[in-house]
Design a protein around this motif. Structure first.
Motif, short mmCIF file in Angstrom:
data_model
loop_
_atom_site.label_atom_id
_atom_site.label_comp_id
_atom_site.label_asym_id
_atom_site.label_seq_id
_atom_site.Cartn_x
_atom_site.Cartn_y
_atom_site.Cartn_z
N GLY A 195 -46.30 23.14 16.40
CA GLY A 195 -46.02 21.88 15.73
C GLY A 195 -45.51 22.01 14.31
N SER A 196 -45.27 23.24 13.85
CA SER A 196 -44.80 23.43 12.48
C SER A 196 -43.48 22.71 12.22
CB SER A 196 -44.63 24.93 12.18
OG SER A 196 -45.86 25.58 12.10
N TYR A 197 -42.56 22.83 13.16
CA TYR A 197 -41.26 22.18 12.94
C TYR A 197 -41.42 20.66 12.85
CZ TYR A 197 -36.63 20.28 13.56
OH TYR A 197 -35.47 19.54 13.39
N ASP A 198 -42.22 20.08 13.73
CA ASP A 198 -42.41 18.63 13.71
C ASP A 198 -43.03 18.16 12.40
OD1 ASP A 198 -41.35 18.36 16.26
OD2 ASP A 198 -43.30 18.54 17.24
N ARG A 199 -43.94 18.93 11.87
CA ARG A 199 -44.54 18.57 10.57
C ARG A 199 -43.50 18.70 9.46
NH1 ARG A 199 -50.73 20.09 9.58
NH2 ARG A 199 -51.64 19.64 11.63
N TRP A 200 -42.74 19.77 9.51
CA TRP A 200 -41.72 20.01 8.49
C TRP A 200 -40.66 18.91 8.51
CZ3 TRP A 200 -36.44 21.43 9.14
CH2 TRP A 200 -35.79 21.86 7.97
N ALA A 201 -40.32 18.43 9.70
CA ALA A 201 -39.26 17.43 9.86
C ALA A 201 -39.80 16.00 9.92
CB ALA A 201 -38.47 17.73 11.13
N ALA A 202 -41.07 15.79 9.58
CA ALA A 202 -41.67 14.46 9.69
C ALA A 202 -40.98 13.43 8.80
CB ALA A 202 -43.16 14.53 9.36
N ARG A 203 -40.33 13.88 7.74
CA ARG A 203 -39.65 12.97 6.82
C ARG A 203 -38.17 12.87 7.12
NH1 ARG A 203 -43.21 16.21 5.36
NH2 ARG A 203 -45.04 15.60 4.16
N GLY A 204 -37.72 13.61 8.12
CA GLY A 204 -36.31 13.70 8.46
C GLY A 204 -35.92 15.16 8.60
N GLU A 205 -34.92 15.44 9.40
CA GLU A 205 -34.59 16.83 9.74
C GLU A 205 -34.11 17.65 8.55
OE1 GLU A 205 -31.88 16.80 12.99
OE2 GLU A 205 -33.40 16.20 14.45
N THR A 206 -33.61 17.00 7.51
CA THR A 206 -33.14 17.75 6.34
C THR A 206 -33.85 17.33 5.06
OG1 THR A 206 -31.34 16.16 5.95
CG2 THR A 206 -30.85 18.04 7.38
N ALA A 207 -34.87 16.52 5.18
CA ALA A 207 -35.52 15.94 4.00
C ALA A 207 -36.17 16.99 3.10
CB ALA A 207 -36.56 14.92 4.43
N MET A 208 -36.64 18.09 3.67
CA MET A 208 -37.34 19.10 2.88
C MET A 208 -36.39 20.09 2.21
SD MET A 208 -40.50 18.21 3.25
CE MET A 208 -41.58 19.58 2.84
N LEU A 209 -35.14 20.06 2.61
CA LEU A 209 -34.17 21.00 2.07
C LEU A 209 -33.60 20.49 0.75
CD1 LEU A 209 -32.31 21.85 5.41
CD2 LEU A 209 -34.01 23.25 4.22
N PRO A 210 -33.15 21.41 -0.13
CA PRO A 210 -33.17 22.87 0.03
C PRO A 210 -34.46 23.52 -0.48
CG PRO A 210 -31.99 22.32 -1.95
CD PRO A 210 -32.41 21.01 -1.34
N GLU A 211 -35.34 22.72 -1.10
CA GLU A 211 -36.51 23.30 -1.75
C GLU A 211 -37.45 24.01 -0.77
OE1 GLU A 211 -35.06 20.08 -4.48
OE2 GLU A 211 -35.30 20.38 -2.32
N VAL A 212 -37.73 23.38 0.37
CA VAL A 212 -38.69 23.94 1.32
C VAL A 212 -38.00 24.20 2.65
CG1 VAL A 212 -40.91 23.66 2.48
CG2 VAL A 212 -40.55 22.64 0.22
N SER B 195 -43.64 19.85 -9.72
CA SER B 195 -42.86 18.66 -9.36
C SER B 195 -41.77 19.00 -8.37
CB SER B 195 -42.25 18.02 -10.61
OG SER B 195 -41.38 18.94 -11.28
N TRP B 196 -41.39 20.28 -8.35
CA TRP B 196 -40.29 20.74 -7.51
C TRP B 196 -40.62 20.62 -6.03
CZ3 TRP B 196 -39.40 26.19 -5.59
CH2 TRP B 196 -38.11 26.35 -5.10
N ILE B 197 -41.74 21.22 -5.61
CA ILE B 197 -42.15 21.17 -4.21
C ILE B 197 -42.78 19.81 -3.88
CG2 ILE B 197 -43.61 22.23 -2.43
CD1 ILE B 197 -41.27 23.95 -3.38
N TRP B 198 -43.55 19.26 -4.82
CA TRP B 198 -44.22 17.99 -4.59
C TRP B 198 -43.21 16.86 -4.33
CZ3 TRP B 198 -48.10 15.81 -2.69
CH2 TRP B 198 -48.46 14.50 -3.00
N SER B 199 -42.05 16.93 -4.93
CA SER B 199 -41.05 15.87 -4.72
C SER B 199 -40.66 15.74 -3.26
CB SER B 199 -39.80 16.16 -5.56
OG SER B 199 -39.13 17.33 -5.10
N LYS B 200 -40.80 16.80 -2.51
CA LYS B 200 -40.49 16.77 -1.07
C LYS B 200 -41.68 16.25 -0.26
CE LYS B 200 -36.32 18.26 -1.39
NZ LYS B 200 -35.18 17.39 -1.02
#
Length: 278
Positions: A115-132, A158-163
């Motif tokens: 389920g890692s991918y689903d958690r990572w993409a929970a905000r959208g498939e590219t929402a965490m990029l490029p930071e995470v 603030s960098w990682i938290w913003s995602k």
């Protein structure tokens, strides 16, 4: 009652110098509490905000607690995050001695979890990029013990938290409190921690996304001994094995959850002879 297991914690801190610990409580102001916080919890509630599952607000509450603790006392060295359903499974002296001997945080950091991918993409498939990036994303327990160095890292980030602070589109896979802290420390200082939680939890029985809850009839010496001796689940070892070897050679768990309101009576009955007797 806002803290149903408070009587056990009162005994835990009893006859202990107040100079050795500080307590901070984040209490949702939108909730009506039957009784005020009392005893060792008197005047320990920090300025709090509402928090909800499947949103960043639980992680925000943890960040708020850390920020308050850092500013309140420059002597605060280790920061343990616990829930109202947590109990200690060792004496204060044992726990204090264990933590003060460490110069590293204890935080579960799990890689390649289902389920890692689903958690990572929970905000959208590219929402965490490029930071995470997905390969940097980690899963772990929301209950950890951080050094002052890592507490400062969290509140200054603030960098990682913003995602992670973005609202999720898919609430079923949205658990920022179980992903943000593990991911941040993995990305910034993996060698500064032992990748394990010190709070025992049983996921073999779960309901509605919650782990097993121990009931009154289950509480006894055998349960405490079992929780102490159970093995933690380790993530990627960034410490060349040395800290993991130390942890595996001793009781790794200092706390445990999830305990029901009704369990307080049997817990108190075994507190001095079992729980606080190491």
């Amino acid at each position: 009652m806002p803290l149903p297991l408070a009587p056990l914690w009162e005994l835990y801190f009893n006859n202990t110098s107040k100079n050795l610990y500080n307590i901070y409580v984040h209490a949702d102001p939108s909730f009506e509490y039957d009784l005020p916080f009392s005893g060792v919890f008197t005047q320990r509630v920090i300025p709090s905000q509402s928090s909800l599952r499947f949103t960043p607000t639980l992680a925000s509450a943890a960040r708020r607690l850390l920020a308050h603790a850092l500013l309140h006392d420059s002597g605060n060295y280790m920061f343990a995050m616990l829930s109202p359903s947590c109990i200690p499974i060792h004496s204060f002296n044992f726990t204090y001695g264990t933590l003060m001997k460490s110069n590293k945080s204890f935080i579960e950091i799990l890689e390649n979890e289902p389920g890692s991918y689903d958690r990572w993409a929970a905000r959208g498939e590219t929402a965490m990029l490029p930071e995470v990036k997905l390969e940097d994303f980690r899963i772990g327990s929301q209950f950890w013990v951080l050094t002052r160095k890592h507490a400062r890292l969290v509140v200054s980030d603030s960098w990682i938290w913003s995602k992670f602070n973005k609202p999720c589109r898919n609430y079923d896979t949205c658990y920022p409190e179980e992903n943000y802290f593990s991911t941040l420390i993995h990305m910034r200082d993996p060698r500064g921690c032992v990748p394990a939680t010190l709070t025992h939890v049983d996921w073999s029985i779960s309901s509605g996304g919650h782990p097993r809850e121990y009931q009154e009839s289950e509480v006894g010496p055998e349960l405490i001994f079992k929780l102490r001796n159970d093995k933690p689940r380790y993530g990627d070892d960034g410490n060349n094995g040395s800290d993991l070897a130390v942890m595996k050679g001793r009781h790794p768990f200092l706390f445990a959850r999830k305990f029901s309101r009704g369990s307080i009576k049997p817990l108190l009955s075994i507190a001095n002879d079992v729980i606080f007797k190491d």
